[in-house]
Design an enzyme around this catalytic site. Sequence first.
Site, PDB file in Angstrom:
ATOM      1  N   HIS A  40       0.873  -1.180   0.000  1.00 41.07           N
ATOM      2  CA  HIS A  40       0.000   0.000   0.000  1.00 41.07           C
ATOM      3  C   HIS A  40       0.905   1.222   0.000  1.00 41.07           C
ATOM      4  CE1 HIS A  40      -4.172   1.415   0.468  1.00 41.07           C
ATOM      5  NE2 HIS A  40      -3.647   2.432   1.079  1.00 41.07           N
ATOM      6  N   LYS A 185     -10.571   5.339  -4.305  1.00 37.65           N
ATOM      7  CA  LYS A 185      -9.607   6.414  -4.013  1.00 37.65           C
ATOM      8  C   LYS A 185      -8.272   5.959  -4.582  1.00 37.65           C
ATOM      9  CE  LYS A 185      -7.650   7.965   0.317  1.00 37.65           C
ATOM     10  NZ  LYS A 185      -8.009   8.747   1.535  1.00 37.65           N
ATOM     11  N   LYS A 187      -4.355   6.480  -4.932  1.00 40.93           N
ATOM     12  CA  LYS A 187      -3.214   7.125  -4.284  1.00 40.93           C
ATOM     13  C   LYS A 187      -2.256   7.625  -5.355  1.00 40.93           C
ATOM     14  CE  LYS A 187      -3.817   6.864   0.137  1.00 40.93           C
ATOM     15  NZ  LYS A 187      -3.861   8.071   0.990  1.00 40.93           N
ATOM     16  N   ASP A 216      -6.066  10.923  -3.843  1.00 38.50           N
ATOM     17  CA  ASP A 216      -5.420  11.424  -2.630  1.00 38.50           C
ATOM     18  C   ASP A 216      -3.938  11.617  -2.946  1.00 38.50           C
ATOM     19  OD1 ASP A 216      -5.314  10.442   0.911  1.00 38.50           O
ATOM     20  OD2 ASP A 216      -4.571  12.188  -0.180  1.00 38.50           O
ATOM     21  N   GLU A 242      -7.910  15.028  -2.758  1.00 34.96           N
ATOM     22  CA  GLU A 242      -7.592  15.068  -1.320  1.00 34.96           C
ATOM     23  C   GLU A 242      -6.179  15.572  -1.089  1.00 34.96           C
ATOM     24  OE1 GLU A 242      -8.511  11.346   0.505  1.00 34.96           O
ATOM     25  OE2 GLU A 242      -7.509  11.844   2.391  1.00 34.96           O
ATOM     26  N   ASP A 267      -7.261  16.800   4.612  1.00 33.99           N
ATOM     27  CA  ASP A 267      -7.048  15.620   5.460  1.00 33.99           C
ATOM     28  C   ASP A 267      -5.972  15.947   6.486  1.00 33.99           C
ATOM     29  OD1 ASP A 267      -6.099  12.123   4.901  1.00 33.99           O
ATOM     30  OD2 ASP A 267      -6.850  13.180   6.632  1.00 33.99           O
ATOM     31  N   LYS A 291     -11.205  11.690  11.140  1.00 34.41           N
ATOM     32  CA  LYS A 291     -10.540  10.459  11.584  1.00 34.41           C
ATOM     33  C   LYS A 291     -10.274  10.528  13.081  1.00 34.41           C
ATOM     34  CE  LYS A 291      -8.082  10.142   7.167  1.00 34.41           C
ATOM     35  NZ  LYS A 291      -6.840   9.854   6.434  1.00 34.41           N
ATOM     36  N   GLU A 345     -14.349   5.493   4.108  1.00 31.61           N
ATOM     37  CA  GLU A 345     -13.336   4.714   3.379  1.00 31.61           C
ATOM     38  C   GLU A 345     -12.774   3.602   4.265  1.00 31.61           C
ATOM     39  OE1 GLU A 345     -10.173   7.463   2.365  1.00 31.61           O
ATOM     40  OE2 GLU A 345      -9.568   7.656   4.453  1.00 31.61           O
TER      41      GLU A 345
END
Length: 391
Positions: A40, A185, A187, A216, A242, A267, A291, A345
């Site tokens: 990731h 989303k 990245k 993002d 984002e 964010d 968050k 998410e």
Amino acid sequence: MEAVAPTDLRAFEDAPDLNRETVIREVQTCILDVPTIRQHKLSNTNVTHQNYVHVAIRFENGVTGYGEASTLGGPRWSEESVEAIKANIDTYLGPALLDQPGCKVEASNALLAKAAKRNFAAKSALNTAILDALGKTLDLSVATLLGGASRDRISVIWALASGDIGQELEEAKAKIAARLFNRFKIKLGFADIRSDLRRLERLRAELPESTELIADINQAWSEADCHRWMPALEDMGLTLIEQPLEADDIEGMARLGQTTRIPLMLDEAVFTAREAMRGANAGAGSVLSLKLCKHGSAQNLQRIAGIALAGGQELYGGCLLESSLGAAAHLAVFATLPELQWGCEHFGPLILSKDTTVDGLVYEDFHVHLPTGPGLGVTPDPQTTSAFART
Ligand code: MUC
Ligand code: MG
């Protein structure tokens, strides 16, 4: 007013003395290193494991509640790492809660604020564990403790972040076919911008037109990059961008908001209530990602959501790849918000090689469902804990 009959009085006398029953007697922490099913990647980190600190808080009445602090790539997404989270809970934050009544949740948040600056992921894990234990004590869900659920399922987004376009296309098509996710989303920011855009063009071209794509950038673009490349993102029909700029560049985000047709989401720029006020007042983003690892408690998340809404922003239920323990904590508070225009998410449980709770979460029909039952509605799986606990 009618006199209370003696039998009723006895009922009152039998009622639990919550202040005594919920006194916090023990705070335990444990670091878990859980492998993910694939890499990731973000602009500044690349993970093959998720590192969590799991917290257990035991009340005087013997009830234990659980919470989770998540991180992403050590102290690189935010300043917190599991090593620091565990040390600060064991040394400062946990002792601040001992012998305090867990039913006084806001008072416990104030004790934590006094015991340490920031440390929001650590604080949120303790807040979650207290709410879980209190809910189990009262046979109430955490959502009910927080004001009641206005929704029992939330539209959910999956993150494509391996950087391997073939793998991402296959992954996205499988999620769509299984009717689990149809919002993604992407990245960006870990490769050069042209490669990123080529990857986006392939996804746009090869996924169904109805598939929603957001990006993002995790603070990786300059304002000039945005002026140059945002039109391409607009042409591809992205619905949200984002945190393209660095977290503290509120003015830059405000200027960008005037030039692009795509809504911008804050964010990393917004952890505290004042940062939320500043961002909303500056027009630095029309959407805010919420968050627990940023806001420190469910109550602060609710307050910050109110500030964002008052400032004309829409709400997005963010994550830091929590397992179903941390995700359940988010769903409980997200369910109470007056609006959650962008859904959430919380795909984290599905990117782990093994989830950390016995029950897990239900993903169905492109939504994630709020667990039912007292407390968080999920129970840590001792097999997972022992398999992945860092000794
Ligand atoms: C972030 O910046 O949004 C949330 C999902 C994801 O893939 O990364 C995290 C952090
Ligand atoms: Mg983000």
